[in-house]
Design an enzyme around this catalytic site. Structure first.
Site, mmCIF file in Angstrom:
data_model
loop_
_atom_site.group_PDB
_atom_site.id
_atom_site.type_symbol
_atom_site.label_atom_id
_atom_site.label_comp_id
_atom_site.label_asym_id
_atom_site.label_seq_id
_atom_site.Cartn_x
_atom_site.Cartn_y
_atom_site.Cartn_z
ATOM 1 N N GLY A 62 9.771 110.897 68.267
ATOM 2 C CA GLY A 62 10.657 109.988 67.480
ATOM 3 C C GLY A 62 10.028 108.689 67.250
ATOM 4 O O GLY A 62 9.423 108.117 68.513
ATOM 5 N N GLN A 78 9.956 99.401 65.803
ATOM 6 C CA GLN A 78 9.005 99.942 66.962
ATOM 7 C C GLN A 78 7.538 99.380 66.442
ATOM 8 O O GLN A 78 6.723 99.403 67.152
ATOM 9 C CB GLN A 78 9.020 101.243 67.512
ATOM 10 C CG GLN A 78 10.464 101.326 68.183
ATOM 11 C CD GLN A 78 10.283 102.738 68.933
ATOM 12 O OE1 GLN A 78 10.541 103.934 68.210
ATOM 13 N NE2 GLN A 78 9.989 102.890 70.045
ATOM 14 N N CYS A 110 10.661 106.030 76.142
ATOM 15 C CA CYS A 110 10.670 105.252 74.933
ATOM 16 C C CYS A 110 9.313 104.675 74.645
ATOM 17 O O CYS A 110 8.641 104.407 75.561
ATOM 18 C CB CYS A 110 11.804 104.223 74.832
ATOM 19 S SG CYS A 110 11.614 102.905 73.492
ATOM 20 N N LEU A 111 8.723 104.784 73.502
ATOM 21 C CA LEU A 111 7.329 104.263 73.345
ATOM 22 C C LEU A 111 7.014 102.746 73.398
ATOM 23 O O LEU A 111 6.037 102.196 73.710
ATOM 24 C CB LEU A 111 6.738 104.580 71.885
ATOM 25 C CG LEU A 111 6.620 106.217 71.727
ATOM 26 C CD1 LEU A 111 5.945 106.526 70.037
ATOM 27 C CD2 LEU A 111 5.474 107.127 72.525
ATOM 28 N N HIS A 151 18.670 107.968 69.866
ATOM 29 C CA HIS A 151 17.764 106.981 70.381
ATOM 30 C C HIS A 151 17.251 106.252 69.222
ATOM 31 O O HIS A 151 17.209 105.032 69.341
ATOM 32 C CB HIS A 151 16.675 107.553 71.276
ATOM 33 C CG HIS A 151 15.792 106.875 71.807
ATOM 34 N ND1 HIS A 151 15.638 106.723 73.156
ATOM 35 C CD2 HIS A 151 14.933 106.045 71.532
ATOM 36 C CE1 HIS A 151 14.537 105.948 73.508
ATOM 37 N NE2 HIS A 151 14.036 105.312 72.328
ATOM 38 N N GLU A 152 16.578 106.999 68.147
ATOM 39 C CA GLU A 152 16.052 106.195 67.133
ATOM 40 C C GLU A 152 17.272 105.563 66.266
ATOM 41 O O GLU A 152 16.712 104.392 65.738
ATOM 42 C CB GLU A 152 15.411 107.232 66.250
ATOM 43 C CG GLU A 152 14.268 107.927 66.792
ATOM 44 C CD GLU A 152 13.204 107.229 67.825
ATOM 45 O OE1 GLU A 152 13.130 105.797 67.686
ATOM 46 O OE2 GLU A 152 12.832 107.656 68.897
ATOM 47 N N HIS A 173 17.731 102.158 67.774
ATOM 48 C CA HIS A 173 16.519 101.131 67.308
ATOM 49 C C HIS A 173 16.616 100.462 66.170
ATOM 50 O O HIS A 173 16.452 99.377 66.209
ATOM 51 C CB HIS A 173 15.054 101.966 67.417
ATOM 52 C CG HIS A 173 14.502 102.163 68.751
ATOM 53 N ND1 HIS A 173 14.082 100.980 69.552
ATOM 54 C CD2 HIS A 173 13.993 103.272 69.249
ATOM 55 C CE1 HIS A 173 13.593 101.587 70.575
ATOM 56 N NE2 HIS A 173 13.262 102.640 70.414
HETATM 57 ZN ZN ZN Z 1 12.670 104.120 72.052
#
Ligand code: ZN
Length: 203
Positions: A46, A51, A93-94, A137-138, A141
């Site tokens: 995701g 991000q 998380c990236l 999660h997304e 963000h």
């Molecule tokens: Zn993340």
């Protein structure tokens, strides 16, 4: 298509609520292609536009490694309209390379969003699918919320951030669960009502 830079924890854009999208323009379509390419390049399931430094309500997902039904998916202006239950989810998380923490998530959610063709969609999904926590999660963000805000172990999280060479938690910026709830509620109310009645219901 191009692989974009992934912004890491400490960058202001990750704490900034993203702007709603009013039209699926060519620019948004290009952003989505680039986000997919970036997500694949980073081995993610995701990715949210903030991000990659773009403060827009756009996220991409591909949870097919977990469930073949949950292949590439785009959500524009997504909002969770129903939620229930709670469970602990181990997440990465990236924007936090090499950090994995246990966070609290809803067990079942119903999300409404606009797809890349501008169609309204609704999806109800539960915790046995990775997609359920990936969506939560997304969407966080898109509202300036990070997974460390949900962490069960604050001290342990600080240690993990230090080990990963990331900035320490700033106590003033960490959000509590009631603050997260209030933020998400406010953000949902501010989103354009482009999805009052879903045209398609995916399960
Ligand atoms: Zn993340």
């Amino acid at each position: 298509m191009s692989v974009l830079k992934v912004y890491e924890y400490g960058e202001a854009v990750l704490r900034t609520p993203a702007e709603p999208v009013h039209k699926v323009s060519a620019k948004i379509q290009k952003l989505v292609s680039d986000m997919f390419e970036t997500m694949v390049a980073q081995d993610g399931v995701g990715l949210a536009a903030p991000q990659v430094g773009v403060s827009k309500q756009v996220l991409v997902l591909d949870c097919s490694p977990d469930n073949p039904k949950d292949g590439p998916m785009v959500m524009i202006n997504p909002k969770i309209v129903q939620k229930s239950g709670a469970y602990l989810s181990r997440e990465g998380c990236l924007s936090f390379p090499n950090v994995y923490i246990d966070v609290k998530r809803y067990e079942t959610i119903t999300v409404r969003f606009m797809d890349l063709k501008g169609r309204n969609q609704q999806l109800t999904i539960s915790a046995e699918r990775l997609l359920c926590r990936a969506i939560q999660h997304e969407i966080d963000h898109l509202n300036g919320i990070l997974f460390i805000d949900h962490a069960m172990d604050r001290f342990g999280t600080d240690q993990l951030l230090a080990q990963a060479g990331l900035p320490a938690i700033e106590p003033g910026k960490l959000l509590s669960e009631p603050e997260i709830e209030a933020l998400l509620k406010q953000a949902s109310a501010a989103l354009p009502e482009n999805h009052p009645i879903p045209e398609n219901v995916l399960t």
